[in-house]
Design a protein around this motif. Structure first.
Motif, PDB file in Angstrom:
ATOM      1  N   PHE A  20     -11.449   6.378   5.424  1.00  0.00           N
ATOM      2  CA  PHE A  20     -11.560   4.981   5.861  1.00  0.00           C
ATOM      3  C   PHE A  20     -12.948   4.873   6.712  1.00  0.00           C
ATOM      4  CE2 PHE A  20     -11.130   1.781   8.986  1.00  0.00           C
ATOM      5  CZ  PHE A  20     -11.016   0.796   8.232  1.00  0.00           C
ATOM      6  N   TRP A  21     -13.008   5.502   7.717  1.00  0.00           N
ATOM      7  CA  TRP A  21     -13.959   5.385   8.989  1.00  0.00           C
ATOM      8  C   TRP A  21     -15.271   5.756   8.291  1.00  0.00           C
ATOM      9  CZ3 TRP A  21     -13.272   2.103  12.059  1.00  0.00           C
ATOM     10  CH2 TRP A  21     -12.111   1.603  12.835  1.00  0.00           C
ATOM     11  N   ASP A  22     -15.381   6.968   7.405  1.00  0.00           N
ATOM     12  CA  ASP A  22     -16.670   7.024   6.676  1.00  0.00           C
ATOM     13  C   ASP A  22     -17.355   6.150   6.046  1.00  0.00           C
ATOM     14  OD1 ASP A  22     -16.579   9.599   7.984  1.00  0.00           O
ATOM     15  OD2 ASP A  22     -15.806  10.445   6.122  1.00  0.00           O
TER      16      ASP A  22
ATOM     17  N   TYR B 105       0.954  -1.309   0.017  1.00  0.00           N
ATOM     18  CA  TYR B 105       0.031  -0.147  -0.100  1.00  0.00           C
ATOM     19  C   TYR B 105       0.834   1.076  -0.039  1.00  0.00           C
ATOM     20  CZ  TYR B 105      -4.858  -1.614   0.414  1.00  0.00           C
ATOM     21  OH  TYR B 105      -6.057  -2.043   0.181  1.00  0.00           O
ATOM     22  N   GLU B 106       1.973   1.420   0.861  1.00  0.00           N
ATOM     23  CA  GLU B 106       2.884   2.431   0.740  1.00  0.00           C
ATOM     24  C   GLU B 106       3.586   2.601  -0.506  1.00  0.00           C
ATOM     25  OE1 GLU B 106       3.824   2.601   5.509  1.00  0.00           O
ATOM     26  OE2 GLU B 106       5.410   1.955   4.261  1.00  0.00           O
ATOM     27  N   ALA B 107       3.776   1.591  -1.123  1.00  0.00           N
ATOM     28  CA  ALA B 107       4.714   1.666  -2.377  1.00  0.00           C
ATOM     29  C   ALA B 107       3.766   2.009  -3.512  1.00  0.00           C
ATOM     30  CB  ALA B 107       5.189   0.316  -2.729  1.00  0.00           C
ATOM     31  N   SER B 108       2.477   1.892  -3.615  1.00  0.00           N
ATOM     32  CA  SER B 108       1.531   2.261  -4.502  1.00  0.00           C
ATOM     33  C   SER B 108       1.244   3.643  -4.691  1.00  0.00           C
ATOM     34  CB  SER B 108       0.057   1.742  -4.436  1.00  0.00           C
ATOM     35  OG  SER B 108      -0.535   2.519  -3.550  1.00  0.00           O
ATOM     36  N   ARG B 109       0.991   4.020  -5.972  1.00  0.00           N
ATOM     37  CA  ARG B 109       0.740   5.449  -6.221  1.00  0.00           C
ATOM     38  C   ARG B 109      -0.803   5.829  -6.265  1.00  0.00           C
ATOM     39  NH1 ARG B 109       5.206   8.251  -7.994  1.00  0.00           N
ATOM     40  NH2 ARG B 109       6.981   6.946  -8.552  1.00  0.00           N
ATOM     41  N   VAL B 110      -1.457   5.059  -5.762  1.00  0.00           N
ATOM     42  CA  VAL B 110      -2.939   5.195  -5.711  1.00  0.00           C
ATOM     43  C   VAL B 110      -3.447   6.269  -4.635  1.00  0.00           C
ATOM     44  CG1 VAL B 110      -5.176   4.166  -5.140  1.00  0.00           C
ATOM     45  CG2 VAL B 110      -3.339   2.695  -6.277  1.00  0.00           C
ATOM     46  N   ALA B 111      -4.098   6.999  -4.978  1.00  0.00           N
ATOM     47  CA  ALA B 111      -4.771   8.159  -3.843  1.00  0.00           C
ATOM     48  C   ALA B 111      -5.073   7.683  -2.834  1.00  0.00           C
ATOM     49  CB  ALA B 111      -5.740   9.156  -4.803  1.00  0.00           C
ATOM     50  N   PRO B 112      -4.633   8.460  -1.470  1.00  0.00           N
ATOM     51  CA  PRO B 112      -5.138   8.165  -0.390  1.00  0.00           C
ATOM     52  C   PRO B 112      -6.531   7.628  -0.032  1.00  0.00           C
ATOM     53  CG  PRO B 112      -3.613   9.706  -0.127  1.00  0.00           C
ATOM     54  CD  PRO B 112      -3.859   9.592  -1.570  1.00  0.00           C
ATOM     55  N   ALA B 113      -7.422   8.465  -0.921  1.00  0.00           N
ATOM     56  CA  ALA B 113      -8.701   8.345  -0.684  1.00  0.00           C
ATOM     57  C   ALA B 113      -9.204   6.729  -1.283  1.00  0.00           C
ATOM     58  CB  ALA B 113      -9.607   9.379  -1.344  1.00  0.00           C
ATOM     59  N   ASP B 114      -8.445   6.600  -2.619  1.00  0.00           N
ATOM     60  CA  ASP B 114      -8.915   5.341  -3.100  1.00  0.00           C
ATOM     61  C   ASP B 114      -8.189   4.172  -2.389  1.00  0.00           C
ATOM     62  OD1 ASP B 114     -10.234   6.491  -4.993  1.00  0.00           O
ATOM     63  OD2 ASP B 114      -8.423   6.808  -6.395  1.00  0.00           O
ATOM     64  N   LEU B 115      -7.099   4.493  -1.527  1.00  0.00           N
ATOM     65  CA  LEU B 115      -6.673   3.395  -0.641  1.00  0.00           C
ATOM     66  C   LEU B 115      -7.642   3.066   0.463  1.00  0.00           C
ATOM     67  CD1 LEU B 115      -2.960   4.148  -0.584  1.00  0.00           C
ATOM     68  CD2 LEU B 115      -4.101   2.238  -2.093  1.00  0.00           C
ATOM     69  N   ALA B 116      -8.155   4.039   1.004  1.00  0.00           N
ATOM     70  CA  ALA B 116      -9.018   4.200   2.185  1.00  0.00           C
ATOM     71  C   ALA B 116     -10.179   3.196   1.775  1.00  0.00           C
ATOM     72  CB  ALA B 116      -9.216   5.445   2.482  1.00  0.00           C
TER      73      ALA B 116
END
Length: 285
Positions: free
Chosen positions: A279-281, A234-245
């Motif tokens: 994430f919590w939302d 997850y840390e190495a990906s270039r995916v936006a934080p909102a999408d990772l959440a």
């Protein structure tokens, strides 16, 4: 977090003399690598990156600090559009690593190349790191993703299949999943790799009820290994934080009965405060 670099500010930061020497060197094979960039400058293999807010370089000239080769590579990387990431500070090299570094520096180039190649033949991790560093291996292809996906599908069938299985079969499958993900983590991470990481976590979670009811097996080392590589991917990906959440929220629901992953706290570095809130939302919907 991406760091904006430009040639003018870089030259000002490194000083006139070092900057001038760096600009004179011939550079080739510049690629994005580990949040920074790697390349060859005047025959020297170099990695450059931003660590703890400071531009650093690692060069086989063994300068011990940012050298002219490093300046040449970072200038070429900026010109090529390489996106640099702000990396956390690395741990100080262990005495053992320092000893091996010193020994390797004493070898001739041909001798060192032959030694690395010989060991890469029998070591998947070393072989993968070598090919990535050489620019010969990028993100996994769809076919490569499909091979690992088949391993996960076969593993998921174990507890629910008609064939006889033993607890050690689940442990073996878990170790295989960790190994496959650790090898993938050495390469650029794409959406397909993240899908595999989430699927492996789901499969392993389905094993844990049976494994934790047994008194003679310990699944914790595999859980720890899988959790660590999952965070790493997850840390190495270039995916936006909102999408990772959003990914983590879906996975969290799947693991709710046995959340061996520390979601979302272990992912705070890549999600940030806004990503944690997102994430919590989604998880509470």
């Amino acid at each position: 977090m991406a760091v904006k670099l430009d040639a003018e500010s870089l030259l000002n930061a490194v000083g006139q003399d070092l900057g001038a020497r760096g600009r004179e060197l011939a550079v080739r094979d510049v690629v994005a690598d580990g949040g920074g960039a790697s390349g060859v400058a005047d025959g020297r293999h170099v990695w450059v990156g931003v660590v703890n807010g400071e531009l650093i370089g690692e060069c086989d000239c063994l300068a011990g600090e940012l050298c002219a080769h490093g300046v040449a590579v970072v200038l070429a990387a900026v010109e090529a559009g390489v996106v640099f990431e702000s990396l956390p500070p690395a741990e100080k090299a262990s005495p053992e690593k320092q000893r091996f570094t010193t020994a390797a520096a004493r070898l001739g180039r041909r001798e060192l190349v032959e030694l690395v190649a010989e060991h890469a033949v029998g070591d998947r991790r070393l072989a993968t790191r070598l090919m990535v560093a050489a620019g010969e291996l990028g993100a996994p292809s769809d076919d490569e993703i499909a091979v690992v996906h088949r391993i996960l599908v076969d593993a998921r069938r174990l507890p629910d299949g008609h064939a006889r299985w033993e607890l050690r079969d689940l442990l073996d499958a878990g170790r295989d999943m960790v190994t496959e993900l650790e090898v993938l983590a050495l390469r650029p991470v794409n959406d397909g790799v993240l899908d595999l990481a989430d699927e492996a976590a789901s499969v392993w979670s389905s094993f844990l009820t049976a494994l934790r009811e047994a008194w003679d097996v310990d699944p914790q080392p595999i859980s720890d290994g899988l959790a660590a590589v999952h965070v790493q991917l997850y840390e190495a990906s270039r995916v936006a934080p909102a999408d990772l959440a959003g990914r983590l929220a879906v996975l969290y629901a799947d693991l709710a009965d046995d959340p061996f992953l520390d979601v979302p706290e272990a992912y705070r570095y890549v999600l940030g405060d806004e990503g944690i809130d997102e994430f919590w939302d989604q998880a509470e919907e």
